[in-house]
Write a protein that holds these residues in place. Sequence first.
Motif, PDB file in Angstrom:
ATOM      1  N   ILE A  42     -15.660   8.639  36.483  1.00  0.00           N
ATOM      2  CA  ILE A  42     -15.743   9.306  37.648  1.00  0.00           C
ATOM      3  C   ILE A  42     -14.359  10.354  37.887  1.00  0.00           C
ATOM      4  CG2 ILE A  42     -15.315   8.334  39.864  1.00  0.00           C
ATOM      5  CD1 ILE A  42     -17.331   5.708  38.925  1.00  0.00           C
ATOM      6  N   PRO A 101     -25.590  -0.784  37.115  1.00  0.00           N
ATOM      7  CA  PRO A 101     -23.521  -0.478  36.929  1.00  0.00           C
ATOM      8  C   PRO A 101     -23.586  -2.253  37.494  1.00  0.00           C
ATOM      9  CG  PRO A 101     -23.887   0.307  38.863  1.00  0.00           C
ATOM     10  CD  PRO A 101     -25.496   0.463  38.490  1.00  0.00           C
ATOM     11  N   MET A 106     -18.199   1.938  34.826  1.00  0.00           N
ATOM     12  CA  MET A 106     -17.818   3.377  35.532  1.00  0.00           C
ATOM     13  C   MET A 106     -16.494   3.151  36.463  1.00  0.00           C
ATOM     14  SD  MET A 106     -21.311   3.354  38.535  1.00  0.00           S
ATOM     15  CE  MET A 106     -21.358   5.764  38.021  1.00  0.00           C
ATOM     16  N   ARG A 110     -20.114   5.335  32.298  1.00  0.00           N
ATOM     17  CA  ARG A 110     -19.636   6.486  33.218  1.00  0.00           C
ATOM     18  C   ARG A 110     -18.231   6.744  33.873  1.00  0.00           C
ATOM     19  NH1 ARG A 110     -24.310   6.637  30.881  1.00  0.00           N
ATOM     20  NH2 ARG A 110     -26.646   5.715  31.571  1.00  0.00           N
TER      21      ARG A 110
END
Length: 345
Positions: free
Chosen positions: A66, A276, A301, A64
């Motif tokens: 950011i 995570p 992340m 993911r």
Amino acid sequence: MHKSFLFKKNKQLTENNLIEKALSGIKFSKEEIAFLLLEANPEWVYEIANEIKKRVKGNVVYLRAIIEFSNYCRNNCLYCGIRRDNRELKRYRMKEEEILEIAEKISKQGFKTIVLQSGEDPFWDAKRLSRLIKEIKNLGVVVTLSVGEMDYEDYKVLKEAGADRFLLKHETIDKRLFSWLKPDTNLTKRVRCLNWLKQLGYETGTGCIVGLPGQRIETLVEDLLFLQEISPEMVGHGPFIPHPQTPLAFFPSGNPWLTLKLIALTRMILPKANIPATTALNVLAPDLRFKAFLAGANVLMPDLTPDQYKLHYEIYPGKGSYRINLEEYFRFFEKENLRTDLKPV
């Protein structure tokens, strides 16, 4: 609760029946969670959590990306480096076109999810955010928001604009501790927001900070029970790291190993959740940066905020300068027979 009672109560727990219980969806009791957190051998707990992760989530690590688009915040949380009263912090607020340019670059790199994260910045209200979300959704990615507490109607507007997920950590389930640490809100409101998000159909994420000043280890048992009850789709735990420009500057950091055990227990009580390996854990204990993926975590992340902004999104020391070395992680994943969901470019 006396340790000998915990042991007597739970000495029948074995790896097999713990795994079976997790996979069956039967809730863990308070006594079982307390035993696993306070007494059980950590490596044993990690192994069980890893096995549950393999059976439920497979061998995929989800990435993911950011973007921290604003470090303005209306709140004055005692532990946070971007708190309202930190006058030494250089503030920034990215422009919409900048965010879109970075989002397009991220999507071209193969990331399937973009996380938009900020302080609670009144400038970025639901109207502005919804316009941004609609543009980013055109890139064919999942959009996750982490922008704090809002009204129900605002969450609804953002969901209708295309937001898929929302991260809102509950921080601690201790009401008194929460109110002291976060004077601009309260735990009742925070939980209400989480319930709204779930009602609106968001994949909802929460989690706690481990080692907060005044936090009792028994409270972490209550945190896990709370998570088991609300059943979020995502859970992120990180250790407390004191920031020098906050009232908690001289308190000790949280225990990274305890954080790791909390991650493992979260996998046991919520086998389907995405969990995570948080940046805070990596910053505080870089030697554990891979360990979380062998203890139940399945999400990485990376922060892809441009450096000129990222350096000033320092909610704790080291956050702004920390960069995930993806190649290093990919080598580790290959070694452990893990793959990622990063699309080929």
